[in-house]
Design a protein around this motif. Structure first.
Motif, PDB file in Angstrom:
ATOM      1  N   GLN A  15      46.926  53.573  38.085  1.00 33.90           N
ATOM      2  CA  GLN A  15      47.322  52.301  39.020  1.00 33.90           C
ATOM      3  C   GLN A  15      45.994  52.030  39.849  1.00 33.90           C
ATOM      4  OE1 GLN A  15      50.201  50.995  38.209  1.00 33.90           O
ATOM      5  NE2 GLN A  15      50.591  52.834  36.497  1.00 33.90           N
ATOM      6  N   LYS A  16      46.420  51.087  40.516  1.00 34.65           N
ATOM      7  CA  LYS A  16      45.218  50.551  41.389  1.00 34.65           C
ATOM      8  C   LYS A  16      45.337  51.260  42.828  1.00 34.65           C
ATOM      9  CE  LYS A  16      45.452  45.981  38.853  1.00 34.65           C
ATOM     10  NZ  LYS A  16      45.513  44.720  38.917  1.00 34.65           N
ATOM     11  N   THR A  17      44.915  52.617  42.641  1.00 35.53           N
ATOM     12  CA  THR A  17      45.246  53.188  43.969  1.00 35.53           C
ATOM     13  C   THR A  17      44.087  53.398  44.907  1.00 35.53           C
ATOM     14  OG1 THR A  17      45.189  55.158  42.690  1.00 35.53           O
ATOM     15  CG2 THR A  17      47.465  54.509  43.141  1.00 35.53           C
ATOM     16  N   PHE A  18      43.160  53.013  44.497  1.00 31.93           N
ATOM     17  CA  PHE A  18      41.900  52.999  45.368  1.00 31.93           C
ATOM     18  C   PHE A  18      41.740  52.090  46.580  1.00 31.93           C
ATOM     19  CE2 PHE A  18      40.988  50.194  41.422  1.00 31.93           C
ATOM     20  CZ  PHE A  18      40.624  48.958  42.303  1.00 31.93           C
ATOM     21  N   ASP A  19      42.533  51.142  46.557  1.00 30.20           N
ATOM     22  CA  ASP A  19      42.676  50.377  47.876  1.00 30.20           C
ATOM     23  C   ASP A  19      43.739  50.942  48.811  1.00 30.20           C
ATOM     24  OD1 ASP A  19      42.677  48.342  49.943  1.00 30.20           O
ATOM     25  OD2 ASP A  19      43.094  46.890  48.567  1.00 30.20           O
ATOM     26  N   ASN A  20      43.344  51.643  49.925  1.00 34.15           N
ATOM     27  CA  ASN A  20      44.242  52.412  50.778  1.00 34.15           C
ATOM     28  C   ASN A  20      44.959  51.336  51.642  1.00 34.15           C
ATOM     29  OD1 ASN A  20      43.939  54.928  50.239  1.00 34.15           O
ATOM     30  ND2 ASN A  20      42.263  55.420  51.660  1.00 34.15           N
ATOM     31  N   THR A  21      44.746  50.020  51.375  1.00 34.47           N
ATOM     32  CA  THR A  21      45.376  48.966  52.175  1.00 34.47           C
ATOM     33  C   THR A  21      46.868  48.708  51.577  1.00 34.47           C
ATOM     34  OG1 THR A  21      44.461  47.140  51.385  1.00 34.47           O
ATOM     35  CG2 THR A  21      43.469  47.974  53.168  1.00 34.47           C
ATOM     36  N   GLU A  22      46.989  48.991  50.161  1.00 33.67           N
ATOM     37  CA  GLU A  22      48.028  48.769  49.436  1.00 33.67           C
ATOM     38  C   GLU A  22      48.876  50.250  49.119  1.00 33.67           C
ATOM     39  OE1 GLU A  22      47.446  46.199  46.088  1.00 33.67           O
ATOM     40  OE2 GLU A  22      46.491  44.740  47.466  1.00 33.67           O
ATOM     41  N   PHE A  23      50.043  50.071  48.718  1.00 33.75           N
ATOM     42  CA  PHE A  23      50.795  51.448  48.298  1.00 33.75           C
ATOM     43  C   PHE A  23      51.556  50.985  47.101  1.00 33.75           C
ATOM     44  CE2 PHE A  23      54.242  54.694  49.564  1.00 33.75           C
ATOM     45  CZ  PHE A  23      53.674  55.466  48.524  1.00 33.75           C
ATOM     46  N   LEU A  24      51.170  51.024  45.943  1.00 32.36           N
ATOM     47  CA  LEU A  24      51.814  50.771  44.736  1.00 32.36           C
ATOM     48  C   LEU A  24      52.558  49.494  44.520  1.00 32.36           C
ATOM     49  CD1 LEU A  24      53.328  54.329  43.980  1.00 32.36           C
ATOM     50  CD2 LEU A  24      51.326  53.364  43.012  1.00 32.36           C
ATOM     51  N   ASN A  25      51.647  48.401  45.345  1.00 30.11           N
ATOM     52  CA  ASN A  25      52.262  47.058  45.354  1.00 30.11           C
ATOM     53  C   ASN A  25      52.215  46.369  43.847  1.00 30.11           C
ATOM     54  OD1 ASN A  25      52.666  47.287  47.871  1.00 30.11           O
ATOM     55  ND2 ASN A  25      50.755  46.437  48.549  1.00 30.11           N
TER      56      ASN A  25
END
Length: 353
Positions: A15-25
């Motif tokens: 999943q696109k989890t490398f962006d800490n500003t998001e949470f499984l959006n």
């Protein structure tokens, strides 16, 4: 002994989890039995010339460690502790194939050098110029937990202040074929929404890296406190209830005190019964699962650890990971349970800090 905190996280997964500003959006859908990690732009973290020579596992490990360090607002750590089940398996496959293809002659040493399991930890230390304690645990599906236990001991005894801990595994073509032959991978393509309804042998395999800065000093970036972690090489299904209750009792907790139970269900019809047993014990507790998002691999539990950390910090539970319909007003105490094919069981207890 000192308390230990998760001060930052870094994750690369399917999943696109490398962006800490998001949470499984933004969920990446799939219909397969093997899923690969969603790659960040590696050149943003690693010079392209260097990245070309790196195995995927090394790149994932370096990027997630840098993400974690940046979020923790520190440039250096006292130790780097890594867990991996298969190491840089692609380079291992390249080297072994070259031995066969070249009749054991004229072998290039690079794939062998990069195939050792401690390559990821070594490369991270080189990137950080960290000359401290550097250890890699290769303990099958509790490799990540073993790394965390090592860090806990050092931090609780005040032998270190900041330790980078992570789990990383990559997929290799030949290894994947072997797992398919022995029915460790599902025979049919599966979607993330019907994983638990598949009722077949094996799991959907994946890959990823999850790194965390653990510290005995709480900071304004802290996600949660690690209360305890316990592993069992073997644990009979009928003894699971007793062990779970005893684990909580060690910390003056009961089943009613949990705000969330996170389980490592992977859809394997032969072994998901362990999770179902625990699910029944905590029937009044909100429950979640994660391997439908990450896939199964030896350090997949590090993704569950990431999920729990994010839930506690954001005080939110994405719908995509909910296992039952129960709600709660807050997520203060979270229990994680994982096992793989009936072995290497682990209980991890996290608490809001």
């Amino acid at each position: 002994m000192k308390n230990v905190y998760i001060n930052s996280v870094g994750s690369i997964s399917a999943q696109k989890t490398f962006d800490n500003t998001e949470f499984l959006n933004d969920i990446t859908e799939y219909n397969d039995n093997v899923i690969f990690a969603v790659n960040p732009v590696y050149k943003d973290y690693i010079p392209p010339a260097a990245a070309r020579r790196m195995a995927k596992g090394i790149k994932m490990g370096i990027v997630t460690s840098k993400i974690a360090l940046n979020e923790a607002n520190i440039n250096q750590v006292d130790a780097v502790i890594t867990g991996t089940g298969m190491g840089c398996v692609r380079d291992s496959e390249k080297f072994v194939s070259a031995i066969i293809d070249n009749d054991e002659q004229y072998l290039t040493p690079t794939p062998f050098i990069q195939s050792t399991h401690n390559t990821v930890g070594g490369q991270i230390a080189l990137e950080l110029n960290c000359k401290g304690y550097n250890f890699t645990y290769v303990h099958s599906s509790i490799s990540f937990e073993s790394a965390v236990i090592d860090a806990l001991l050092q931090l609780q005894l005040d032998e270190a202040k900041h330790i980078l801990v992570g789990g990383v595994d990559e997929l290799g073509d030949h290894t994947t074929k072997i797992h398919k032959i022995i029915n460790h991978i599902k025979p049919e393509a599966t979607t993330l929404t019907n994983l638990l309804e598949s009722k077949t042998e094996g799991a959907v395999f994946g890959e990823g890296a999850n790194f965390f800065v653990l510290s005995n000093e709480k900071s304004n970036t802290s996600y949660a406190e690690i209360v305890s972690l316990k592993t069992y090489n073997t644990l009979k299904q009928e003894a699971l209830k007793q062990q779970a209750i005893a684990f909580l009792k060690e910390h003056d907790l009961s089943t009613d005190d949990l705000d969330l139970l996170i389980l490592g269900n992977n859809g394997d019809v032969n072994f998901d019964a362990y999770y179902n047993t625990l699910s029944e014990i905590f029937s009044k507790t909100p429950q979640a699962y994660y391997k439908h998002l990450s896939g199964e691999f030896n350090t997949a539990s590090s993704f569950g650890f990431w999920l729990a950390s994010k839930v506690i910090k954001t005080q939110s539970l994405p719908e995509i990971v909910r296992l039952n319909g129960l709600q709660t007003s807050q997520y203060k105490t979270v229990l994680l349970y994982n096992q793989y094919r009936g072995e290497n069981h682990s209980f991890t207890l996290l608490r809001q800090c």
